[in-house]
Design an enzyme around this catalytic site. Structure first.
Site, PDB file in Angstrom:
ATOM      1  N   LYS A  85      22.056 -42.570 -38.267  1.00 54.01           N
ATOM      2  CA  LYS A  85      22.256 -42.686 -36.829  1.00 54.01           C
ATOM      3  C   LYS A  85      20.920 -42.957 -36.160  1.00 54.01           C
ATOM      4  O   LYS A  85      19.894 -42.364 -36.528  1.00 54.01           O
ATOM      5  CB  LYS A  85      22.892 -41.402 -36.298  1.00 54.01           C
ATOM      6  CG  LYS A  85      23.353 -41.461 -34.840  1.00 54.01           C
ATOM      7  CD  LYS A  85      24.083 -40.171 -34.477  1.00 54.01           C
ATOM      8  CE  LYS A  85      24.611 -40.174 -33.057  1.00 54.01           C
ATOM      9  NZ  LYS A  85      25.354 -38.937 -32.735  1.00 54.01           N
ATOM     10  N   SER A 160      29.869 -39.584 -30.701  1.00 56.18           N
ATOM     11  CA  SER A 160      28.867 -40.614 -30.515  1.00 56.18           C
ATOM     12  C   SER A 160      28.393 -41.266 -31.812  1.00 56.18           C
ATOM     13  O   SER A 160      27.712 -42.293 -31.780  1.00 56.18           O
ATOM     14  CB  SER A 160      27.655 -40.011 -29.791  1.00 56.18           C
ATOM     15  OG  SER A 160      27.044 -38.998 -30.588  1.00 56.18           O
ATOM     16  N   SER A 184      30.529 -34.965 -32.279  1.00 52.58           N
ATOM     17  CA  SER A 184      30.121 -36.358 -32.455  1.00 52.58           C
ATOM     18  C   SER A 184      30.038 -36.840 -33.891  1.00 52.58           C
ATOM     19  O   SER A 184      29.813 -38.029 -34.131  1.00 52.58           O
ATOM     20  CB  SER A 184      28.766 -36.591 -31.769  1.00 52.58           C
ATOM     21  OG  SER A 184      28.925 -36.597 -30.369  1.00 52.58           O
TER      22      SER A 184
END
Length: 485
Positions: A85, A160, A184
């Site tokens: 990420k 996310s 997330s």
């Protein structure tokens, strides 16, 4: 989830790849090339990555193969392609948090998680897209455009950590890492049909994770299988003196307990769980309870009265912490700078241009909650509710060893469906937010499909530091889902 088929015959799971590379059955270079070929074929449609590190991955794979040829130990993740990420710091490689405000910034250090993966022989293939500064549930709040769900390009992958979930689901990487503040990792894992894990707070170092809400953020793995997720968590977990919130104990032993089953375990059904899940999701939940009963577990009813207040408490605590953490982006130190007549005007212009709408919304909400005259009325009360949530979980765990809930209320929703209604978007995390508030571990496991054949994920919750128990239950659910398929 069954990994995407590989036409080259190369293994596609973390465990399979590492075993094949270590034994010499295949090379790290061949594995990396097969994954990069999938990226080349579908990345333009999916947009899982902000940055594909093709040259760097190839060079790392060649170096690993050379080490193996010399008889050296390449590490337990030898040649495994991993996606990160884009809020995990990577030395000399752009780290953006999918925000314009970090334009041009290249960290001078690696996150602890990144260091541990490299030491284990993993090959980083790219930095994945996310909702800006990890604020969102659909990966539509990115300065670089949305990510699409590999199962249906008209739908969101969740957020996310949507880029990381999509990268695994599409076969771009054997495993990926995201951050979980209110769901997330788990929510996009559910929507993309992969396994996603939020560890106990402090089990994984946050050093090098760009902060959203420091008392909630936690790094965790996304993978095709429960076993893969166990291996990845074992690698990155363990005490880190660079993180003052790191738990001073070694990484949990997970893979060794996966076959222990659930005989005699008590699985809690939360009778006062917030309503709102689609019927197809609740049907899969009941099927999961039945599967666990057949495997020898006992299903017990429990109550967690404060569970339904998690959403309200989260959206006061997390924005308050975010407003403090994001104050450092001022155009002075690094990242974007918009020139203006004086420092105050430059600071304001930089933040207006650099932050997106959702980030601005949460900064304003958090600043208001912390302001004089409102602190006790809002933030202070939210902290009391957080304590109530932890207490209610503790009472529930007196009667149950683990709890089982939906991960998300529905399957993946269409792109743009909730962007004009922030409250509807926030409700996507109603089942995932209480665990971070309590600091407890939780993981999402694929368990069947719903509308249009889209994945449904169920969530296993456990007390703090009980990851081995949580993984045991997840392994049984995974096996039951494969039997039903």
């Amino acid at each position: 989830m069954t990994p995407p088929a590989d036409t080259t015959g190369e293994p596609t799971t973390v465990v399979g790849i590492a075993e094949a590379v270590r034994s010499g059955a295949t090379s790290a270079a061949a594995v990396v090339e097969s994954h990069l070929a999938r990226v080349a074929a579908r990345e333009a449609d999916i947009h899982a990555f902000n940055l594909v590190l093709a040259d760097e991955a190839r060079a790392a794979a060649v170096a690993l193969d050379e080490r193996i040829a010399r008889g050296e130990d390449p590490g337990p993740l030898a040649g495994v392609p991993i996606a990160l990420k884009d809020n995990l710091c990577t030395r000399g490689i752009a780290t953006t948090c999918s925000s314009r405000i970090l334009e041009g910034w290249r960290p001078p250090y690696d996150a602890t998680v990144v260091e541990r993966l490299a030491a284990a022989g993993a090959v980083i293939v790219g930095k994945t897209n996310l909702d800006e500064f990890a604020m969102g549930s659909s990966t539509e709040n990115s300065a670089f455009g949305p990510t699409r769900n590999p199962h249906d390009l008209s739908r969101v992958p969740g957020g996310s950590s949507g880029g990381s979930a999509a990268a695994v689901a599409a076969g771009f990487a054997a495993g990926a890492f995201g951050s979980d503040t209110g769901g997330s990792i788990r929510q996009p894992a559910a929507l993309c049909g992969v396994v996603g894990v939020k560890p106990t707070y402090g089990v994984v170092s946050r050093y090098g994770l760009i902060a959203f809400a420091s008392s909630l953020d936690q790094i965790g793995p996304l993978a095709h299988t429960v076993e893969d997720a166990a291996v990845l968590l074992e690698i990155i977990a363990g005490h880190d003196p660079l993180d003052s919130t790191s738990v001073p104990q070694p990484a949990p032993a997970l893979r060794a307990t996966l076959q222990d089953g659930v005989e005699g375990l008590r699985v809690g059904r939360i009778t006062d769980l917030p309503a709102g899940a689609d019927p197809e999701v609740t049907d899969r939940l009941e099927a999961a309870f039945s599967s666990l009963e057949r495997a020898g577990a006992k299903v017990v009813d429990v109550t967690v009265p404060a569970f339904g207040y998690g959403l309200t408490a989260y959206y006061l605590i997390a924005p308050a912490e975010a407003s403090s953490n994001l104050a450092r982006y001022d155009g002075v130190r690094y990242g974007l700078r918009v020139d203006a007549a004086d420092t105050a005007a430059m600071n304001s212009a930089t933040r207006v241009a650099g932050f997106g709408a959702e980030v601005k919304r949460r900064i304003m909400l958090g600043t208001y909650a912390l302001s004089a005259g409102y602190y006790d009325a809002y933030y202070g009360k939210a902290l009391k509710v957080r304590r109530l949530i932890a207490d209610d979980f503790a009472r529930a765990y007196e009667d149950a060893d683990v709890l089982l809930t939906p991960t998300a209320p529905s399957v993946a929703f269409p792109l743009g469906d909730k962007t004009e209604n922030p409250l509807a978007m926030y409700l996507c995390d109603v089942y995932t937010m209480p665990s971070p508030l309590a600091g407890h571990p939780a993981m999402s496991v694929p368990f069947g499909t719903g509308e249009g054949g889209l994945p449904i994920g169920l969530q296993v919750l456990a007390p703090a530091l009980q990851e081995p128990l949580m993984y045991r239950v997840a392994a049984v659910l995974e096996a039951a889902a494969e039997e039903d398929a």
